[in-house]
Design an enzyme around this catalytic site. Structure first.
Site, PDB file in Angstrom:
ATOM      1  N   ASP A   1       1.010  -1.231  -0.029  1.00 56.30           N
ATOM      2  CA  ASP A   1       0.065  -0.008   0.075  1.00 56.30           C
ATOM      3  C   ASP A   1       0.894   1.251   0.063  1.00 56.30           C
ATOM      4  O   ASP A   1       1.736   1.602   0.962  1.00 56.30           O
ATOM      5  CB  ASP A   1      -0.888  -0.040   1.169  1.00 56.30           C
ATOM      6  CG  ASP A   1      -1.706  -1.126   1.364  1.00 56.30           C
ATOM      7  OD1 ASP A   1      -1.183  -2.392   1.098  1.00 56.30           O
ATOM      8  OD2 ASP A   1      -2.673  -1.320   1.960  1.00 56.30           O
TER       9      ASP A   1
ATOM     10  N   GLU B   1      -4.365   2.072  -2.813  1.00 58.56           N
ATOM     11  CA  GLU B   1      -5.529   2.404  -2.138  1.00 58.56           C
ATOM     12  C   GLU B   1      -5.376   3.494  -1.107  1.00 58.56           C
ATOM     13  O   GLU B   1      -6.339   4.113  -0.687  1.00 58.56           O
ATOM     14  CB  GLU B   1      -5.994   1.247  -1.307  1.00 58.56           C
ATOM     15  CG  GLU B   1      -5.323   1.002  -0.001  1.00 58.56           C
ATOM     16  CD  GLU B   1      -6.167   0.216   1.051  1.00 58.56           C
ATOM     17  OE1 GLU B   1      -7.390  -0.049   0.814  1.00 58.56           O
ATOM     18  OE2 GLU B   1      -5.544   0.113   1.828  1.00 58.56           O
ATOM     19  N   ASN B   2      -4.090   3.851  -0.512  1.00 56.29           N
ATOM     20  CA  ASN B   2      -3.973   5.012   0.366  1.00 56.29           C
ATOM     21  C   ASN B   2      -3.107   6.162  -0.181  1.00 56.29           C
ATOM     22  O   ASN B   2      -2.685   6.873   0.617  1.00 56.29           O
ATOM     23  CB  ASN B   2      -3.278   4.333   1.404  1.00 56.29           C
ATOM     24  CG  ASN B   2      -3.881   3.201   2.279  1.00 56.29           C
ATOM     25  OD1 ASN B   2      -3.266   2.009   2.008  1.00 56.29           O
ATOM     26  ND2 ASN B   2      -5.046   3.231   2.998  1.00 56.29           N
TER      27      ASN B   2
ATOM     28  N   HIS C   1     -10.232   0.717   0.338  1.00 58.48           N
ATOM     29  CA  HIS C   1     -10.507   2.189   0.146  1.00 58.48           C
ATOM     30  C   HIS C   1     -10.762   2.546  -1.176  1.00 58.48           C
ATOM     31  O   HIS C   1     -10.257   3.831  -1.682  1.00 58.48           O
ATOM     32  CB  HIS C   1      -9.265   3.042   0.881  1.00 58.48           C
ATOM     33  CG  HIS C   1      -8.966   2.791   2.338  1.00 58.48           C
ATOM     34  ND1 HIS C   1      -9.997   3.175   3.189  1.00 58.48           N
ATOM     35  CD2 HIS C   1      -8.173   2.365   3.067  1.00 58.48           C
ATOM     36  CE1 HIS C   1      -9.777   2.940   4.473  1.00 58.48           C
ATOM     37  NE2 HIS C   1      -8.380   2.486   4.519  1.00 58.48           N
TER      38      HIS C   1
ATOM     39  N   HIS D   1      -5.801  -8.821   0.607  1.00 61.58           N
ATOM     40  CA  HIS D   1      -6.064  -7.649   1.237  1.00 61.58           C
ATOM     41  C   HIS D   1      -6.953  -7.595   2.488  1.00 61.58           C
ATOM     42  O   HIS D   1      -8.110  -7.453   2.566  1.00 61.58           O
ATOM     43  CB  HIS D   1      -6.613  -6.565   0.313  1.00 61.58           C
ATOM     44  CG  HIS D   1      -6.324  -5.085   0.936  1.00 61.58           C
ATOM     45  ND1 HIS D   1      -5.329  -4.433   0.705  1.00 61.58           N
ATOM     46  CD2 HIS D   1      -7.237  -4.338   1.289  1.00 61.58           C
ATOM     47  CE1 HIS D   1      -5.472  -3.271   1.032  1.00 61.58           C
ATOM     48  NE2 HIS D   1      -6.699  -3.169   1.709  1.00 61.58           N
TER      49      HIS D   1
ATOM     50  N   HIS E   1      -2.954  -4.516   3.284  1.00 64.33           N
ATOM     51  CA  HIS E   1      -3.801  -3.931   4.247  1.00 64.33           C
ATOM     52  C   HIS E   1      -3.297  -3.771   5.428  1.00 64.33           C
ATOM     53  O   HIS E   1      -3.636  -2.544   6.116  1.00 64.33           O
ATOM     54  CB  HIS E   1      -5.056  -4.627   4.209  1.00 64.33           C
ATOM     55  CG  HIS E   1      -6.193  -4.147   5.191  1.00 64.33           C
ATOM     56  ND1 HIS E   1      -6.731  -2.996   4.921  1.00 64.33           N
ATOM     57  CD2 HIS E   1      -6.493  -4.438   6.436  1.00 64.33           C
ATOM     58  CE1 HIS E   1      -7.401  -2.607   5.815  1.00 64.33           C
ATOM     59  NE2 HIS E   1      -7.326  -3.566   6.684  1.00 64.33           N
TER      60      HIS E   1
ATOM     61  N   HIS F   1      -0.361  -2.938   6.604  1.00 66.81           N
ATOM     62  CA  HIS F   1       0.847  -1.754   6.603  1.00 66.81           C
ATOM     63  C   HIS F   1       2.238  -2.257   7.109  1.00 66.81           C
ATOM     64  O   HIS F   1       3.059  -1.550   7.492  1.00 66.81           O
ATOM     65  CB  HIS F   1       0.435  -0.508   6.843  1.00 66.81           C
ATOM     66  CG  HIS F   1      -0.696   0.037   6.000  1.00 66.81           C
ATOM     67  ND1 HIS F   1      -1.102   1.154   6.076  1.00 66.81           N
ATOM     68  CD2 HIS F   1      -1.586  -0.615   5.182  1.00 66.81           C
ATOM     69  CE1 HIS F   1      -1.982   1.648   5.044  1.00 66.81           C
ATOM     70  NE2 HIS F   1      -2.239   0.534   4.564  1.00 66.81           N
TER      71      HIS F   1
HETATM   72 FE   LIG Z   1      -3.995   0.366   3.056  1.00 66.98          FE
HETATM   73 FE   LIG Z   2      -6.858  -1.595   2.998  1.00 69.86          FE
END
Ligand SMILES: [Fe+2]
Ligand SMILES: [Fe+2]
Length: 270
Positions: free
Chosen positions: A8, A39-40, A68, A161, A186, A188
């Site tokens: 991510d 996604e982030n 996200h 994820h 997901h 991190h």
């Molecule tokens: Fe994420």
């Molecule tokens: Fe996520």
């Protein structure tokens, strides 16, 4: 054949880290494909067309998303274009916009074959989204990714994820021997368990994020500590310190689809 999958990408620090590091990744690792989860990338949550283009311009061949994915609705027209290498998770509701299988072809000359498919699935354990259950979802995805003649399995990278390590590990065993790799995202936080499963599927529970590690999973540590210790509502800005680019390197035999090796990779950006 070598694929680098980056975890991510969090906010501007993550994006800038990826942009700065990809030339080094190419020089040191010579990947055929680079995939990243975006996604982030927009202030820690969601993505816009401009930010997607920034990842592509930096040399990312395909962009995946997670829970996200649709946080900023302005990405929807981009998601709906079939020729853009960007996907939403496979098990989001049927009416969610976007492709669900990322089909990529390595640079001409590096490999002649059927291409690589990347499929992201969201977990159900400790996650509240509208997603369908991931095991059956992946079975349906694989029906759309047949192996080329003579291959034991298709070249498919599944991105788990998910929040719970157990759910990712269970999915990996469920898919062992049927896909090239299962890689987690997901949470991190990179995990130290990259390995080949008994039937030749590569696996890592979490690749970690591309973003600031002097943080709480990418967010300003003071704000999160205040929120968690005092219960005060707080805005979680993206942090800035100790930026690292993290992911995994998957080496595979393109004639069989079987993974040969998997290694966790990490570059400090400063
Ligand atoms: Fe994420
Ligand atoms: Fe996520």
């Amino acid at each position: 054949m070598r694929i680098i999958f980056l975890g991510d990408v969090v906010g501007a620090p993550g994006r800038q880290g990826v942009v700065r590091t990809i030339p080094r990744i190419r020089e040191e690792r010579s990947p055929d494909l680079i995939v990243a989860n975006g996604e982030n990338i927009k202030h820690g949550s969601g993505i816009t067309e401009e930010l997607y283009r920034a990842l592509r311009a930096a040399g990312v061949d395909g962009v995946t998303l997670g829970d996200h994915a649709l946080r900023d609705r302005r990405i929807v027209p981009t998601l709906e274009r079939a020729d853009e290498p960007i996907t939403i998770p496979f098990n989001l509701p049927a009416r969610s916009p976007g492709q669900r299988i990322l089909k990529l072809a390595p640079a001409a000359g590096s490999w002649q074959g059927t291409g690589v498919a990347v499929v992201t699935v969201l977990g159900r354990v400790f996650m509240n989204g509208p997603s369908d259950e991931p095991f059956g979802a992946i079975d349906r995805a694989l029906e759309r990714c047949p192996a080329a003649p003579g291959m034991a399995r298709p070249i498919v990278i599944v991105e788990a994820h998910m929040e719970a390590t157990a759910e990712k590990i269970a999915l990996a065993h469920y898919l062992d021997g049927r896909v090239t790799a299962v890689v987690g995202s997901h949470t991190h936080v990179p995990t130290a368990d990259a390995r080949l499963l008994p039937r030749g599927t590569a696996f890592i529970t979490d690749m970690g994020m591309c973003g600031p590690y002097d943080s709480v999973i990418g967010r300003d540590k003071e704000a999160v500590v205040t929120h968690m210790s005092a219960g005060l509502p707080t805005q979680f800005d993206v942090a800035s310190g100790d930026v690292r680019v993290c992911g995994c390197q998957i080496d595979l035999d393109p004639l069989t689809g079987r993974a040969v090796a998997i290694e966790r990779v990490e570059w400090g950006v400063g």
